[in-house]
Motif scaffolding. Structure first.
Motif, mmCIF file in Angstrom:
data_model
loop_
_atom_site.group_PDB
_atom_site.id
_atom_site.type_symbol
_atom_site.label_atom_id
_atom_site.label_comp_id
_atom_site.label_asym_id
_atom_site.label_seq_id
_atom_site.Cartn_x
_atom_site.Cartn_y
_atom_site.Cartn_z
ATOM 1 N N LYS A 270 0.831 -1.207 0.000
ATOM 2 C CA LYS A 270 0.000 0.000 0.000
ATOM 3 C C LYS A 270 0.866 1.257 0.000
ATOM 4 C CE LYS A 270 -3.802 -2.042 -0.235
ATOM 5 N NZ LYS A 270 -4.254 -2.162 -1.631
ATOM 6 N N ALA B 52 -7.334 -4.632 -8.157
ATOM 7 C CA ALA B 52 -8.379 -3.646 -7.841
ATOM 8 C C ALA B 52 -8.496 -2.583 -8.925
ATOM 9 C CB ALA B 52 -8.091 -2.993 -6.491
ATOM 10 N N ASP C 6 -9.595 -3.847 -1.996
ATOM 11 C CA ASP C 6 -8.268 -3.251 -2.168
ATOM 12 C C ASP C 6 -7.546 -3.133 -0.830
ATOM 13 O OD1 ASP C 6 -6.126 -2.115 -3.474
ATOM 14 O OD2 ASP C 6 -7.003 -0.114 -3.576
ATOM 15 N N ASN D 138 -8.315 4.454 -6.866
ATOM 16 C CA ASN D 138 -7.201 3.645 -6.389
ATOM 17 C C ASN D 138 -6.381 4.403 -5.348
ATOM 18 O OD1 ASN D 138 -5.731 1.249 -8.714
ATOM 19 N ND2 ASN D 138 -6.261 1.037 -6.564
ATOM 20 N N GLY E 242 -5.995 -6.465 -2.456
ATOM 21 C CA GLY E 242 -5.529 -5.422 -3.358
ATOM 22 C C GLY E 242 -5.251 -5.768 -4.799
ATOM 23 N N ASN F 273 -6.101 3.205 -1.426
ATOM 24 C CA ASN F 273 -4.735 3.001 -0.933
ATOM 25 C C ASN F 273 -4.470 3.855 0.302
ATOM 26 O OD1 ASN F 273 -4.036 1.159 -2.922
ATOM 27 N ND2 ASN F 273 -2.189 2.227 -3.518
#
Length: 222
Positions: A29, A134, A127, A161, A131, A165
């Motif tokens: 991430k 995604a 996500d 996104n 993740g 994140n």
């Protein structure tokens, strides 16, 4: 930045390097946020992000990212890993059989707010939880549910996104799961690659994106 699928490379790479599963997802991430922030900024500067769409899409994805991270330690990640290759192959076949997918904006099948509260939160939760893939799911959702054209969908996929994140990253940082030096090193490379990918997408558009979605989906499934 062009076709998604980056996490399908970086998460397995971290696991193969001996990083524990939750730390691998958390560190991914951190590095992924650099990359998606770079591409989102590029699309914003190019005028591809619509101000009226930013708040609902960003808010839904941000909340979903936090929710996914919160339940990450309870999730059956082994089942997710088994399911993802089949989902990606299905996406590749669908895109391959739809040569005009996203050529232009189409009539939406659902409104923006219902999309944000259903698909937006759902994909963002995934996500934060796991993740990989995604970005591809966001892209197809915006095209099929909201009727977005390819370039419009790509730009707003990067926004969502980034939001999911960031939501997951905040939780993982507070929980101490992130390997910061590794994540920052990967993030620098991710930002550089995302900038090149976003500029390339702006130049070549859907003619480049569609074949790459197919190739990336099949390659990552394998």
């Amino acid at each position: 930045a062009i076709a998604g699928g980056g996490g399908l490379i970086t998460v397995p790479a971290l696991l193969l390097a001996g990083v524990p599963p939750v730390s691998a997802i958390a560190t991914n991430k951190l590095q992924g946020t650099f990359g998606v922030a770079s591409s989102t900024l590029t699309f914003w500067r190019a005028g591809r992000l619509e101000a009226a769409l930013v708040l609902p899409l960003f808010g839904a994805a941000f909340g979903g990212g936090i929710l996914g991270a919160l339940i990450a330690h309870l999730a059956p990640t082994a089942l997710l890993k088994l399911a993802i290759p089949f989902i990606l192959i299905a996406i590749a076949i669908y895109v391959l059989m739809s040569p005009k997918l996203g050529d232009q904006d189409a009539r939406p099948r659902m409104g923006l707010v219902p999309f944000a509260l259903s698909f937006g939160v759902g994909i963002a939760t995934y996500d934060g939880l796991f993740g990989p893939g995604a970005g591809t799911f966001y892209l197809l959702g915006l095209i099929l549910a909201c009727g977005f054209g390819m370039m419009r969908a790509i730009a707003h996929t990067k926004l969502m996104n980034l939001a999911s994140n960031l939501g997951a990253l905040i939780f993982f940082a507070l929980a101490g799961h992130i390997l910061v030096p590794l994540g920052l090193a990967m993030g620098a490379a991710s930002a550089a690659g995302a900038y090149v990918g976003a500029r390339t997408t702006l130049r070549f558009g859907g003619a480049l994106v569609r074949p790459l979605v197919v190739v990336v989906s099949i390659a990552m499934a394998l």
